[in-house]
Design a protein around this motif. Structure first.
Motif, PDB file in Angstrom:
ATOM      1  N   TRP A 184     -16.700  -1.564   9.286  1.00 55.31           N
ATOM      2  CA  TRP A 184     -15.597  -2.093   8.496  1.00 55.31           C
ATOM      3  C   TRP A 184     -16.125  -3.071   7.463  1.00 55.31           C
ATOM      4  O   TRP A 184     -17.236  -3.570   7.561  1.00 55.31           O
ATOM      5  CB  TRP A 184     -14.540  -2.772   9.364  1.00 55.31           C
ATOM      6  N   ALA A 195      -5.718   0.861  -0.882  1.00 55.02           N
ATOM      7  CA  ALA A 195      -4.990   1.564   0.184  1.00 55.02           C
ATOM      8  C   ALA A 195      -5.880   1.792   1.401  1.00 55.02           C
ATOM      9  O   ALA A 195      -7.084   1.949   1.286  1.00 55.02           O
ATOM     10  CB  ALA A 195      -4.473   2.899  -0.338  1.00 55.02           C
ATOM     11  N   GLY A 196      -5.240   1.820   2.563  1.00 55.19           N
ATOM     12  CA  GLY A 196      -5.942   2.045   3.822  1.00 55.19           C
ATOM     13  C   GLY A 196      -5.625   0.934   4.806  1.00 55.19           C
ATOM     14  O   GLY A 196      -4.928  -0.022   4.475  1.00 55.19           O
ATOM     15  N   PRO A 197      -6.128   1.044   6.021  1.00 54.22           N
ATOM     16  CA  PRO A 197      -5.816   0.043   7.041  1.00 54.22           C
ATOM     17  C   PRO A 197      -6.455  -1.308   6.735  1.00 54.22           C
ATOM     18  O   PRO A 197      -7.592  -1.376   6.272  1.00 54.22           O
ATOM     19  CB  PRO A 197      -6.388   0.645   8.327  1.00 54.22           C
ATOM     20  N   LYS A 231      -1.290  -0.130   8.552  1.00 50.72           N
ATOM     21  CA  LYS A 231      -1.932   1.115   8.133  1.00 50.72           C
ATOM     22  C   LYS A 231      -1.896   1.252   6.614  1.00 50.72           C
ATOM     23  O   LYS A 231      -2.823   1.769   6.005  1.00 50.72           O
ATOM     24  CB  LYS A 231      -1.249   2.306   8.805  1.00 50.72           C
ATOM     25  N   VAL A 264      -0.087   3.169   4.442  1.00 46.70           N
ATOM     26  CA  VAL A 264      -0.016   4.491   3.810  1.00 46.70           C
ATOM     27  C   VAL A 264       1.267   4.624   2.991  1.00 46.70           C
ATOM     28  O   VAL A 264       1.422   5.566   2.242  1.00 46.70           O
ATOM     29  CB  VAL A 264      -0.108   5.635   4.853  1.00 46.70           C
TER      30      VAL A 264
END
Length: 187
Positions: free
Chosen positions: A43, A88-90, A134, A136
């Motif tokens: 990460w 965008a993304g977690p 999340k 999304v």
């Protein structure tokens, strides 16, 4: 989410018990250890700093870690900004005052986002040490609105602000706000 560790501007409830200089020292060293423990190629570790200009330039935190400014507003405004502004993304947001966080907790939170739109890591005092989304879809407009921060209802209020989203909870961890919290951790 980190504040530059100035005496009297960080961990003030802890500082009321042990002195502001001692509280700032504790926070600085706690965060340094936390960052070392959590760095992982799985990460990206990004520091959301406050105050904005000083935090972006400060040499207190490791220079190799990217930084973004938190901006103005209450804690909810600043966390919502992080969720909205990153690609965008977690995304998981944690504070620096939770000595028990390990890589396995971060892995657990990302795994929870596989089946849920949001995740919280509760604290025993009714708050939380982690919030993740999340991301999304668009971030809810009411996110973190009407949250009573630093109260036993912070988690419940935050969950309510995410109405309609599927929410997971992961491990409970102790945050440090007072000397009593440090004593609990020592036990």
């Amino acid at each position: 989410m980190l504040k530059v560790p100035h005496a009297g501007r960080v961990k003030t409830r802890l500082g009321a018990d042990m002195g502001m200089v001692g509280a700032a020292w504790w926070f600085r060293h706690q965060v340094r250890n936390l960052l070392r423990r959590l760095e992982d190629p799985k990460w990206d570790l990004i520091l959301a700093v406050s105050p904005d200009i000083e935090g972006l330039k400060s040499r207190v935190w490791p220079a190799h870690l990217p930084r973004i400014s938190q901006g103005q507003g209450n804690l909810g405004d600043r966390m919502a900004r992080v969720f909205r502004d990153l690609p965008a993304g977690p995304v998981l947001i944690i504070g620096g005052d939770i000595p028990g966080i390990q890589k396995r907790h971060i892995t657990e939170a990302f795994a929870a986002l596989g089946n849920h739109q949001a995740v919280f890591g509760p604290a025993p005092d009714g708050g939380y040490w982690l919030v993740g989304m999340k991301r999304v879809a668009a971030i809810p407009a009411a996110i973190f609105r009407n949250v009573r921060w630093s109260s036993e209802t912070a988690l419940a209020d935050s969950r309510a602000s995410l109405s309609g989203l599927s929410i997971a909870e992961i491990s409970v961890l102790q945050d440090v706000d007072t000397v009593s919290d440090l004593e609990l951790l020592a036990e």
